[in-house]
Write a protein that holds these residues in place. Structure first.
Motif, PDB file in Angstrom:
ATOM      1  N   LEU A  89    -141.973 -45.008 103.675  1.00 38.54           N
ATOM      2  CA  LEU A  89    -140.502 -44.834 103.158  1.00 38.54           C
ATOM      3  C   LEU A  89    -140.985 -43.460 102.251  1.00 38.54           C
ATOM      4  CD1 LEU A  89    -137.991 -47.257 104.062  1.00 38.54           C
ATOM      5  CD2 LEU A  89    -138.560 -44.806 105.693  1.00 38.54           C
ATOM      6  N   PHE A  90    -141.825 -44.030 101.355  1.00 40.43           N
ATOM      7  CA  PHE A  90    -142.437 -44.056 100.143  1.00 40.43           C
ATOM      8  C   PHE A  90    -142.977 -42.352 100.669  1.00 40.43           C
ATOM      9  CE2 PHE A  90    -145.937 -42.612  97.195  1.00 40.43           C
ATOM     10  CZ  PHE A  90    -145.340 -42.200  95.578  1.00 40.43           C
ATOM     11  N   LEU A  91    -143.286 -41.621 101.640  1.00 42.06           N
ATOM     12  CA  LEU A  91    -143.941 -40.755 102.107  1.00 42.06           C
ATOM     13  C   LEU A  91    -142.588 -40.093 102.018  1.00 42.06           C
ATOM     14  CD1 LEU A  91    -146.940 -41.411 104.966  1.00 42.06           C
ATOM     15  CD2 LEU A  91    -146.859 -40.707 102.012  1.00 42.06           C
ATOM     16  N   ALA A  92    -141.617 -40.378 102.314  1.00 40.30           N
ATOM     17  CA  ALA A  92    -140.474 -39.119 102.868  1.00 40.30           C
ATOM     18  C   ALA A  92    -140.089 -39.103 100.747  1.00 40.30           C
ATOM     19  CB  ALA A  92    -139.613 -39.869 103.109  1.00 40.30           C
ATOM     20  N   GLN A  93    -139.980 -39.252  99.856  1.00 41.56           N
ATOM     21  CA  GLN A  93    -140.078 -39.295  99.080  1.00 41.56           C
ATOM     22  C   GLN A  93    -140.209 -38.322  98.459  1.00 41.56           C
ATOM     23  OE1 GLN A  93    -139.562 -44.226  97.009  1.00 41.56           O
ATOM     24  NE2 GLN A  93    -139.181 -41.859  95.395  1.00 41.56           N
ATOM     25  N   LYS A  94    -139.194 -36.628  97.515  1.00 43.15           N
ATOM     26  CA  LYS A  94    -138.948 -36.497  97.235  1.00 43.15           C
ATOM     27  C   LYS A  94    -138.998 -35.843  95.645  1.00 43.15           C
ATOM     28  CE  LYS A  94    -137.100 -30.986  97.731  1.00 43.15           C
ATOM     29  NZ  LYS A  94    -136.133 -30.545  98.643  1.00 43.15           N
ATOM     30  N   ASN A  95    -139.939 -35.795  95.334  1.00 39.81           N
ATOM     31  CA  ASN A  95    -139.885 -35.443  93.494  1.00 39.81           C
ATOM     32  C   ASN A  95    -138.523 -34.023  93.235  1.00 39.81           C
ATOM     33  OD1 ASN A  95    -141.157 -37.362  92.028  1.00 39.81           O
ATOM     34  ND2 ASN A  95    -142.722 -35.893  92.450  1.00 39.81           N
ATOM     35  N   VAL A  96    -137.257 -34.064  92.159  1.00 44.28           N
ATOM     36  CA  VAL A  96    -136.640 -33.111  92.204  1.00 44.28           C
ATOM     37  C   VAL A  96    -135.933 -32.490  90.971  1.00 44.28           C
ATOM     38  CG1 VAL A  96    -135.982 -33.220  94.698  1.00 44.28           C
ATOM     39  CG2 VAL A  96    -134.391 -34.364  92.746  1.00 44.28           C
ATOM     40  N   ILE A  97    -135.678 -31.533  90.853  1.00 42.02           N
ATOM     41  CA  ILE A  97    -134.475 -31.371  89.017  1.00 42.02           C
ATOM     42  C   ILE A  97    -133.075 -31.990  89.241  1.00 42.02           C
ATOM     43  CG2 ILE A  97    -134.459 -29.482  86.931  1.00 42.02           C
ATOM     44  CD1 ILE A  97    -137.374 -30.232  88.135  1.00 42.02           C
ATOM     45  N   LEU A  98    -132.613 -32.274  88.170  1.00 43.12           N
ATOM     46  CA  LEU A  98    -131.933 -32.899  88.472  1.00 43.12           C
ATOM     47  C   LEU A  98    -130.820 -31.807  87.568  1.00 43.12           C
ATOM     48  CD1 LEU A  98    -131.687 -36.579  88.175  1.00 43.12           C
ATOM     49  CD2 LEU A  98    -131.303 -35.823  90.219  1.00 43.12           C
ATOM     50  N   ARG A  99    -130.083 -31.234  87.887  1.00 44.82           N
ATOM     51  CA  ARG A  99    -129.263 -30.034  86.810  1.00 44.82           C
ATOM     52  C   ARG A  99    -128.415 -30.447  86.370  1.00 44.82           C
ATOM     53  NH1 ARG A  99    -131.898 -26.875  90.687  1.00 44.82           N
ATOM     54  NH2 ARG A  99    -130.182 -26.435  92.350  1.00 44.82           N
ATOM     55  N   ASN A 100    -128.181 -29.677  85.608  1.00 45.70           N
ATOM     56  CA  ASN A 100    -126.292 -29.852  85.071  1.00 45.70           C
ATOM     57  C   ASN A 100    -126.609 -31.057  84.579  1.00 45.70           C
ATOM     58  OD1 ASN A 100    -125.851 -27.348  85.469  1.00 45.70           O
ATOM     59  ND2 ASN A 100    -125.157 -27.820  87.935  1.00 45.70           N
ATOM     60  N   LEU A 101    -126.916 -32.346  84.291  1.00 46.16           N
ATOM     61  CA  LEU A 101    -127.088 -33.472  83.600  1.00 46.16           C
ATOM     62  C   LEU A 101    -126.444 -32.977  82.276  1.00 46.16           C
ATOM     63  CD1 LEU A 101    -130.386 -35.009  84.451  1.00 46.16           C
ATOM     64  CD2 LEU A 101    -127.866 -35.473  84.736  1.00 46.16           C
ATOM     65  N   ASP A 102    -125.265 -33.976  81.399  1.00 45.26           N
ATOM     66  CA  ASP A 102    -124.641 -33.773  80.093  1.00 45.26           C
ATOM     67  C   ASP A 102    -125.763 -33.912  78.803  1.00 45.26           C
ATOM     68  OD1 ASP A 102    -124.974 -36.230  80.402  1.00 45.26           O
ATOM     69  OD2 ASP A 102    -122.412 -36.254  80.123  1.00 45.26           O
ATOM     70  N   GLY A 103    -126.821 -34.568  79.208  1.00 48.69           N
ATOM     71  CA  GLY A 103    -127.451 -35.047  77.942  1.00 48.69           C
ATOM     72  C   GLY A 103    -127.021 -36.433  77.434  1.00 48.69           C
TER      73      GLY A 103
ATOM     74  N   ASN B 161    -138.488 -44.368 114.583  1.00 47.85           N
ATOM     75  CA  ASN B 161    -138.674 -45.907 114.805  1.00 47.85           C
ATOM     76  C   ASN B 161    -138.913 -46.633 113.738  1.00 47.85           C
ATOM     77  OD1 ASN B 161    -139.031 -45.821 117.500  1.00 47.85           O
ATOM     78  ND2 ASN B 161    -141.475 -45.101 116.914  1.00 47.85           N
ATOM     79  N   LEU B 162    -138.591 -45.783 112.332  1.00 50.22           N
ATOM     80  CA  LEU B 162    -138.112 -46.282 110.722  1.00 50.22           C
ATOM     81  C   LEU B 162    -136.871 -47.715 110.540  1.00 50.22           C
ATOM     82  CD1 LEU B 162    -138.690 -43.095 108.577  1.00 50.22           C
ATOM     83  CD2 LEU B 162    -140.352 -45.267 108.892  1.00 50.22           C
ATOM     84  N   THR B 163    -137.085 -48.537 109.998  1.00 50.75           N
ATOM     85  CA  THR B 163    -136.515 -49.097 109.813  1.00 50.75           C
ATOM     86  C   THR B 163    -136.358 -49.491 108.948  1.00 50.75           C
ATOM     87  OG1 THR B 163    -137.636 -51.345 110.161  1.00 50.75           O
ATOM     88  CG2 THR B 163    -136.585 -50.421 111.981  1.00 50.75           C
ATOM     89  N   ASP B 164    -135.124 -50.574 107.848  1.00 50.14           N
ATOM     90  CA  ASP B 164    -134.757 -50.776 106.748  1.00 50.14           C
ATOM     91  C   ASP B 164    -135.312 -51.782 105.738  1.00 50.14           C
ATOM     92  OD1 ASP B 164    -132.476 -50.003 104.440  1.00 50.14           O
ATOM     93  OD2 ASP B 164    -132.247 -52.602 105.055  1.00 50.14           O
ATOM     94  N   GLN B 165    -135.762 -52.400 106.517  1.00 50.59           N
ATOM     95  CA  GLN B 165    -136.595 -54.182 106.194  1.00 50.59           C
ATOM     96  C   GLN B 165    -135.865 -54.440 104.855  1.00 50.59           C
ATOM     97  OE1 GLN B 165    -140.674 -53.318 106.351  1.00 50.59           O
ATOM     98  NE2 GLN B 165    -140.442 -52.453 108.061  1.00 50.59           N
ATOM     99  N   ASN B 166    -134.215 -54.329 104.892  1.00 54.31           N
ATOM    100  CA  ASN B 166    -133.803 -55.181 103.772  1.00 54.31           C
ATOM    101  C   ASN B 166    -133.444 -54.897 101.998  1.00 54.31           C
ATOM    102  OD1 ASN B 166    -132.097 -57.356 103.069  1.00 54.31           O
ATOM    103  ND2 ASN B 166    -133.529 -59.155 101.836  1.00 54.31           N
ATOM    104  N   ASP B 167    -134.312 -53.256 102.338  1.00 54.21           N
ATOM    105  CA  ASP B 167    -134.030 -52.461 100.948  1.00 54.21           C
ATOM    106  C   ASP B 167    -135.425 -53.036 100.882  1.00 54.21           C
ATOM    107  OD1 ASP B 167    -132.602 -50.705  99.474  1.00 54.21           O
ATOM    108  OD2 ASP B 167    -132.203 -51.772  98.154  1.00 54.21           O
ATOM    109  N   GLN B 168    -136.599 -53.187 100.818  1.00 57.91           N
ATOM    110  CA  GLN B 168    -138.104 -53.377 100.842  1.00 57.91           C
ATOM    111  C   GLN B 168    -138.816 -51.820 100.732  1.00 57.91           C
ATOM    112  OE1 GLN B 168    -138.950 -55.743  99.420  1.00 57.91           O
ATOM    113  NE2 GLN B 168    -137.074 -56.946  99.715  1.00 57.91           N
ATOM    114  N   ASN B 169    -139.260 -51.743  99.571  1.00 55.92           N
ATOM    115  CA  ASN B 169    -140.332 -50.911  99.828  1.00 55.92           C
ATOM    116  C   ASN B 169    -141.145 -50.538 100.831  1.00 55.92           C
ATOM    117  OD1 ASN B 169    -138.843 -49.688  96.940  1.00 55.92           O
ATOM    118  ND2 ASN B 169    -140.370 -51.302  95.457  1.00 55.92           N
ATOM    119  N   GLN B 170    -141.132 -49.308 101.120  1.00 55.35           N
ATOM    120  CA  GLN B 170    -142.468 -49.373 102.030  1.00 55.35           C
ATOM    121  C   GLN B 170    -143.301 -48.161 102.488  1.00 55.35           C
ATOM    122  OE1 GLN B 170    -140.597 -49.527 106.360  1.00 55.35           O
ATOM    123  NE2 GLN B 170    -138.857 -50.218 105.419  1.00 55.35           N
ATOM    124  N   ASP B 171    -144.959 -48.189 102.762  1.00 54.57           N
ATOM    125  CA  ASP B 171    -145.462 -46.858 102.485  1.00 54.57           C
ATOM    126  C   ASP B 171    -145.136 -45.362 102.894  1.00 54.57           C
ATOM    127  OD1 ASP B 171    -147.029 -48.611 100.826  1.00 54.57           O
ATOM    128  OD2 ASP B 171    -148.642 -49.290 102.199  1.00 54.57           O
TER     129      ASP B 171
END
Length: 496
Positions: A225-239, A213-223
């Motif tokens: 959707l915030f729960l679906a975000q995940k903190n990750v490590i970004l590997r292999n960056l060139d610095g 039932n989730l919808t985009d709502q014109n790209d707005q932040n939503q509580d």
């Protein structure tokens, strides 16, 4: 503890030093000037510049740069290690012999040396990325802004050089340019890959939250959707502080490129930079996975991306520029990892088979492989939630539900259902690949499928592509595996 000597053996013995001095060469001091092991003397040879002092659990460690007539000697070093009482317990002597007569006045200007170095670096970076004609890695202008300094190479081929640093898609390079002739005598990458921090959907909110039932709502932040975000490590960056690395290059993006001196790229989904992070993370993940399967030459490059620069609800891979463009109509496409993985599937096939997709069935294979690649990449992170459903989140903008899928990899379609539209017919191919994955398991199946791709013709047919896939299964895993792959293709009526 024993004294460690490098291959140059520059100051291994007094007799060696005496011989060098007799030939009119020097290390700028005699070897005997080095403190003896076990003494409390801290004297060091002349013409060394202290560059670092480190303290460890057992004492102090002094590192010196070798110099000649005030200039650094490339890779020339000297180290002295003391215990807590100040007693010297070990030395490392990596000085190089330099002729006393070496002239340290440059004939080649710094700007000319920098240009020569950048030319070499640019060419190497282009080769390493297996670049298309419009894809290049031009060094940034910083190399012409004081990044060249005079130095000396010691040893049997001693010479005066410009030490030039440059930036390219490979990272930071050091090039040594002969200050007399202008020839580039050495060039190599000296930077190291860096890790960063980011926040992403993995693979998308519908799957993570199991909520259709989730919808985009014109790209707005939503509580929600915030729960679906995940903190990750970004590997292999060139610095570089940008989302550029070994396997991904965010080349252009709406709102400007994400940038962070600390490699911290944490945004909420309303920010256009959120999608840049998503693309970087998900492509790096899939390329690391490909490497884990043993493939070192499957789109093994820094893939260019253009993020949110297409207003329509579509994304596409352009083989003429080797660029993946992510659209922002409806749900921003780069918010759904399965859209990214699908487009990356096209880049994979174009890399392995130049010009792939010249026939209708080859085009359908491309679409089917992209769908399959997307859903199989979701397996480790989807917790079993309707994995054959392709692009669950992106499709909320254009499907009615209650279930949202752009396509599926388990439709049951066969060649009886061919209608000449590559996306429709791609469901036949993706279903076959999905069945192979169920029979062989994810790892074996993907090895077989990727290996088979190497034998495709650009205008291959379903049947021809199936046959080389079966052959790959036989060569990799034997007759039993080949039989299982054959069964999957027979079920789609691709093979009879």
């Amino acid at each position: 503890m024993t004294k460690h000597l490098r291959r140059r053996q520059a100051v291994a013995a007094m007799t060696a030093t005496a011989a060098v001095l007799a030939l009119g060469m020097s290390f700028t001091s005699a070897a005997g000037a080095a403190p003896a092991k076990g003494t409390s003397t801290v004297a060091v040879p002349a013409n060394l510049k202290l560059i670092k002092t480190k303290t460890s659990l057992l004492g102090k460690h002094y590192w010196y740069q070798q110099t000649f007539k005030g200039l650094p000697v490339i890779n020339g070093y000297y180290a002295q290690h003391t215990d807590k009482s100040g007693k010297v317990v070990q030395t490392n002597d990596g000085r190089d012999a330099v002729p006393d007569s070496l002239d340290v006045s440059a004939k080649v200007p710094a700007a000319t040396a920098t240009q020569s170095a950048n030319t070499v670096v640019t060419a190497r970076a282009a080769r390493s990325r297996i670049a298309a004609p419009n894809k290049n890695g031009t060094p940034t202008p910083t190399a012409t802004q004081g990044a060249a300094q005079l130095a000396v190479i010691g040893g049997p081929n001693a010479r005066l050089v410009w030490n030039v640093t440059s930036r390219s898609s490979e990272g930071v390079s050091r090039s040594l340019v002969d200050a007399k002739s202008g020839a580039v005598v050495d060039s190599k990458v000296i930077s190291h890959n860096a890790d960063g921090k980011g926040s992403v959907f993995d693979p998308n909110p519908v799957v993570t939250l199991k909520n259709e039932n989730l919808t985009d709502q014109n790209d707005q932040n939503q509580d929600a959707l915030f729960l679906a975000q995940k903190n990750v490590i970004l590997r292999n960056l060139d610095g570089s502080g940008k989302l550029n690395g070994t396997y991904v290059n965010i080349k252009e993006a709406k709102g400007g490129l994400a940038s962070s001196k600390t490699n911290t790229f944490v945004y909420q989904r309303h920010s256009d930079k959120f999608e840049q992070v998503e693309a970087y993370y998900q492509v790096n993940q899939t390329q690391e996975y490909i490497h884990s399967l043993g493939f070192k030459d499957v789109n093994n490059e820094s893939q260019d991306f253009s993020i949110n620069t297409f207003a329509g609800d579509n994304s596409f891979y352009d083989p003429s520029t080797d660029m993946i463009t992510m659209g922002e109509g409806g749900v921003d496409d780069a918010e759904d990892a399965e859209v990214i993985w699908h487009e990356y599937g096209h880049a994979i096939q174009d890399d392995v088979v130049p010009g792939f997709g010249e026939s209708e069935q080859a085009g359908a294979i491309g679409e089917g492989f992209g769908d399959y690649w997307a859903v199989q990449q979701s397996i480790p992170v989807s917790k079993g939630y309707d994995i054959p459903c392709v692009m669950d989140w992106d499709s909320t903008s254009y499907t009615d539900g209650p279930k949202h899928c752009l396509r599926r990899t388990d439709t049951g379609k066969t060649t009886d259902d061919i209608d000449g539209e590559v996306h429709d017919d791609g469901e036949i191919w993706s279903n076959a690949l999905w069945d192979i994955q169920k029979s062989l398991g994810r790892t074996k199946a993907n090895k077989v499928i990727l290996q088979g791709t190497f034998f495709y013709a650009p205008d291959t047919s379903f049947a021809d592509a199936a046959r080389v896939t079966v052959q790959s299964a036989r060569l990799l895993y034997g007759k039993a595996a080949a039989d299982q792959v054959t069964t999957a293709f027979k079920a789609r009526k691709i093979l009879s």
